[in-house]
Design an enzyme around this catalytic site. Structure first.
Site, mmCIF file in Angstrom:
data_model
loop_
_atom_site.group_PDB
_atom_site.id
_atom_site.type_symbol
_atom_site.label_atom_id
_atom_site.label_comp_id
_atom_site.label_asym_id
_atom_site.label_seq_id
_atom_site.Cartn_x
_atom_site.Cartn_y
_atom_site.Cartn_z
ATOM 1 N N TYR A 223 0.825 -1.204 0.000
ATOM 2 C CA TYR A 223 0.000 0.000 0.000
ATOM 3 C C TYR A 223 0.856 1.249 0.000
ATOM 4 O O TYR A 223 2.078 1.196 0.203
ATOM 5 C CB TYR A 223 -0.965 -0.005 1.192
ATOM 6 C CG TYR A 223 -0.331 0.356 2.525
ATOM 7 C CD1 TYR A 223 0.506 -0.536 3.182
ATOM 8 C CD2 TYR A 223 -0.550 1.597 3.114
ATOM 9 C CE1 TYR A 223 1.086 -0.205 4.395
ATOM 10 C CE2 TYR A 223 0.026 1.933 4.333
ATOM 11 C CZ TYR A 223 0.843 1.033 4.976
ATOM 12 O OH TYR A 223 1.422 1.362 6.167
ATOM 13 N N ARG B 227 8.056 4.021 -4.789
ATOM 14 C CA ARG B 227 8.149 3.089 -3.646
ATOM 15 C C ARG B 227 7.156 1.942 -3.813
ATOM 16 O O ARG B 227 7.457 0.797 -3.478
ATOM 17 C CB ARG B 227 7.915 3.842 -2.332
ATOM 18 C CG ARG B 227 8.174 2.968 -1.106
ATOM 19 C CD ARG B 227 8.158 3.765 0.178
ATOM 20 N NE ARG B 227 6.860 4.355 0.438
ATOM 21 C CZ ARG B 227 6.602 5.198 1.444
ATOM 22 N NH1 ARG B 227 7.573 5.562 2.266
ATOM 23 N NH2 ARG B 227 5.404 5.688 1.618
ATOM 24 N N ARG C 215 -8.064 -20.253 -1.069
ATOM 25 C CA ARG C 215 -6.958 -20.010 -0.145
ATOM 26 C C ARG C 215 -5.869 -21.089 -0.202
ATOM 27 O O ARG C 215 -6.121 -22.249 0.144
ATOM 28 C CB ARG C 215 -7.501 -19.918 1.280
ATOM 29 C CG ARG C 215 -6.452 -19.541 2.311
ATOM 30 C CD ARG C 215 -7.048 -19.432 3.703
ATOM 31 N NE ARG C 215 -6.056 -19.027 4.689
ATOM 32 C CZ ARG C 215 -5.204 -19.866 5.279
ATOM 33 N NH1 ARG C 215 -5.229 -21.147 4.985
ATOM 34 N NH2 ARG C 215 -4.323 -19.407 6.169
ATOM 35 N N HIS D 147 -1.392 -21.023 0.557
ATOM 36 C CA HIS D 147 -0.320 -20.090 0.917
ATOM 37 C C HIS D 147 0.475 -19.659 -0.307
ATOM 38 O O HIS D 147 0.790 -18.489 -0.483
ATOM 39 C CB HIS D 147 0.615 -20.719 1.955
ATOM 40 C CG HIS D 147 0.071 -20.673 3.345
ATOM 41 N ND1 HIS D 147 -1.034 -21.400 3.730
ATOM 42 C CD2 HIS D 147 0.455 -19.984 4.439
ATOM 43 C CE1 HIS D 147 -1.291 -21.163 5.008
ATOM 44 N NE2 HIS D 147 -0.395 -20.294 5.462
ATOM 45 N N LYS E 215 6.477 -1.694 2.053
ATOM 46 C CA LYS E 215 5.245 -1.128 2.613
ATOM 47 C C LYS E 215 4.131 -2.160 2.441
ATOM 48 O O LYS E 215 3.282 -2.069 1.547
ATOM 49 C CB LYS E 215 4.912 0.225 1.962
ATOM 50 C CG LYS E 215 4.058 1.104 2.894
ATOM 51 C CD LYS E 215 4.139 2.558 2.512
ATOM 52 C CE LYS E 215 3.148 3.436 3.246
ATOM 53 N NZ LYS E 215 3.223 3.443 4.697
ATOM 54 N N GLU F 72 12.156 3.097 14.102
ATOM 55 C CA GLU F 72 11.169 4.064 13.595
ATOM 56 C C GLU F 72 9.912 3.969 14.441
ATOM 57 O O GLU F 72 9.835 3.168 15.370
ATOM 58 C CB GLU F 72 10.859 3.790 12.122
ATOM 59 C CG GLU F 72 10.243 2.423 11.883
ATOM 60 C CD GLU F 72 9.906 2.140 10.421
ATOM 61 O OE1 GLU F 72 9.781 3.082 9.629
ATOM 62 O OE2 GLU F 72 9.741 0.945 10.098
ATOM 63 N N LEU G 163 11.020 1.683 7.118
ATOM 64 C CA LEU G 163 10.422 2.085 5.861
ATOM 65 C C LEU G 163 11.110 3.392 5.457
ATOM 66 O O LEU G 163 11.241 4.299 6.284
ATOM 67 C CB LEU G 163 8.923 2.332 6.025
ATOM 68 C CG LEU G 163 8.260 2.760 4.732
ATOM 69 C CD1 LEU G 163 8.044 1.546 3.828
ATOM 70 C CD2 LEU G 163 6.931 3.448 4.981
HETATM 71 N N1 PDD Z 1 2.739 5.226 7.300
HETATM 72 N N2 PDD Z 1 7.423 4.094 8.897
HETATM 73 C C1 PDD Z 1 6.266 3.391 8.941
HETATM 74 C C2 PDD Z 1 6.269 2.071 9.615
HETATM 75 C C3 PDD Z 1 5.104 3.924 8.344
HETATM 76 O O1 PDD Z 1 3.965 3.207 8.366
HETATM 77 C C4 PDD Z 1 5.148 5.206 7.734
HETATM 78 C C5 PDD Z 1 3.954 5.835 7.095
HETATM 79 C C6 PDD Z 1 6.371 5.904 7.739
HETATM 80 C C7 PDD Z 1 6.509 7.264 7.092
HETATM 81 O O2 PDD Z 1 6.526 7.156 5.685
HETATM 82 P P1 PDD Z 1 6.000 8.350 4.760
HETATM 83 O O3 PDD Z 1 6.754 9.568 5.154
HETATM 84 O O4 PDD Z 1 6.338 7.897 3.387
HETATM 85 O O5 PDD Z 1 4.522 8.485 4.993
HETATM 86 C C8 PDD Z 1 7.479 5.311 8.320
HETATM 87 C C9 PDD Z 1 1.534 5.632 6.612
HETATM 88 C C10 PDD Z 1 1.252 7.089 6.686
HETATM 89 C C11 PDD Z 1 0.387 4.752 7.078
HETATM 90 O O6 PDD Z 1 0.634 3.574 7.256
HETATM 91 O O7 PDD Z 1 -0.742 5.225 7.215
#
Ligand code: PDD
Length: 282
Positions: free
Chosen positions: A32, A51, A99, A101, A146, A178, A202
């Site tokens: 996503y 990304r 379903r 895996h 992501k 993070e 991320l």
């Molecule tokens: N999340 N690290 C994680 C684990 C995140 O889920 C996000 C953002 C970031 C920041 O990334 P960016 O600057 O590209 O938004 C770092 C989004 C906003 C979410 O999951 O809703």
């Protein structure tokens, strides 16, 4: 209002339907992006799409359309929705199939885009500052993807919120990685310090923008892991994300930073970020 795109059609969000056999639903088998919309424009859409493509490659997921077609759909959806300030949620799963895996032989990826408004009042309040709690980073070794698999992030965020904190900050061993949904910047010795590009974080788009703006403004940036031990010597700390932009953290684990007011460098970065926004989204 048509605020949703699903597999080739535009919908009102409550009229869009996906199969109960969708692998996003059954396995979290998908990826996503979240993109901000300011003044009728996407912010850094190109970086988000790049990304998305990297996440797809790392999960062996074939995007249903070329990136340029997805970009066109993003713009068409924004126009149809009439939203000026908000966010886009974009999700691609490995599709719907009985379903198993392993990857199904015949499943077309599911693509969903939805635009919505953001709670600007809440965000404005957060800009003054929030609190955070450190928690063990119990995630997998591919945090650079992501992915829809957000259970550890969800549990950490919930633990933080239920204890009255805004964000959970992950610590792997002794190293700050993070936030549950943000990147972390720590000001140490007048230097901005943030975790390096690796499988542990991320690579946030907001993080990229902050690093670029700091470099332009002559603020030194160091990409390395800050340890828990160093935290008491931090003068400022902030989190960054598409939704949170640059949000000061005024206390961490109950330890107050900078007399519980946003620090000078944090304030400077917030101003530079706002300037960049108004330039690129006018
Ligand atoms: N999340 N690290 C994680 C684990 C995140 O889920 C996000 C953002 C970031 C920041 O990334 P960016 O600057 O590209 O938004 C770092 C989004 C906003 C979410 O999951 O809703």
């Amino acid at each position: 209002m048509l605020d949703t795109f699903l597999n080739g059609e535009y919908y009102k969000s409550d009229e869009a339907r996906v199969s109960i056999e969708d692998r996003g639903f059954l396995f979290g088998d998908g990826i996503y992006e979240v993109v901000r919309i300011y003044n009728g424009h996407y912010f850094e859409l190109g970086q988000h799409l790049a990304r998305l493509e990297r996440s797809a490659r790392k999960t062996f997921l074939t995007l249903p359309y070329e990136l340029s077609r997805i970009e066109t759909i993003c713009h068409e959806l924004l126009q149809k929705s009439g939203i000026a300030n908000g966010k886009l949620y974009m999700q691609i799963t490995r599709g719907s199939a009985p379903r198993t895996h392993e990857f199904p032989l015949e499943a077309a990826p599911t693509i969903l885009l939805k635009v919505s408004e953001v709670n600007e009042n809440q965000l404005r309040k957060n800009k003054i500052g929030v609190t955070a709690l450190t928690l063990p980073d119990e995630r997998w070794n591919h945090c650079d993807i992501k992915s829809l698999n957000l259970l550890p992030n969800v549990l950490a965020k919930q633990q933080a919120r239920s204890q009255g904190y805004y964000e959970a900050i992950f610590v792997h061993g002794q190293e700050i990685t993070e936030g549950a949904s943000s990147n972390v910047f720590v000001v140490l010795d007048h230097k901005l310090t943030t975790a390096p590009e690796s499988n542990r974080i991320l690579l946030g788009i907001t993080r990229n923008v902050v690093i670029e703006l700091a470099a332009e403004a002559g603020i030194p940036v160091e990409e390395r892991f800050v340890t828990l031990e160093e935290l008491p010597t931090a003068s400022e700390l902030f989190i960054t994300s598409t939704v949170d932009e640059i949000t000061p953290v005024l206390s961490i684990d109950g330890h107050t930073l900078n007399g519980a007011v946003a620090g000078e460098i944090t304030g400077q970065m917030q101003t530079l970020f706002q300037q960049k926004l108004s330039m690129s989204c006018r």
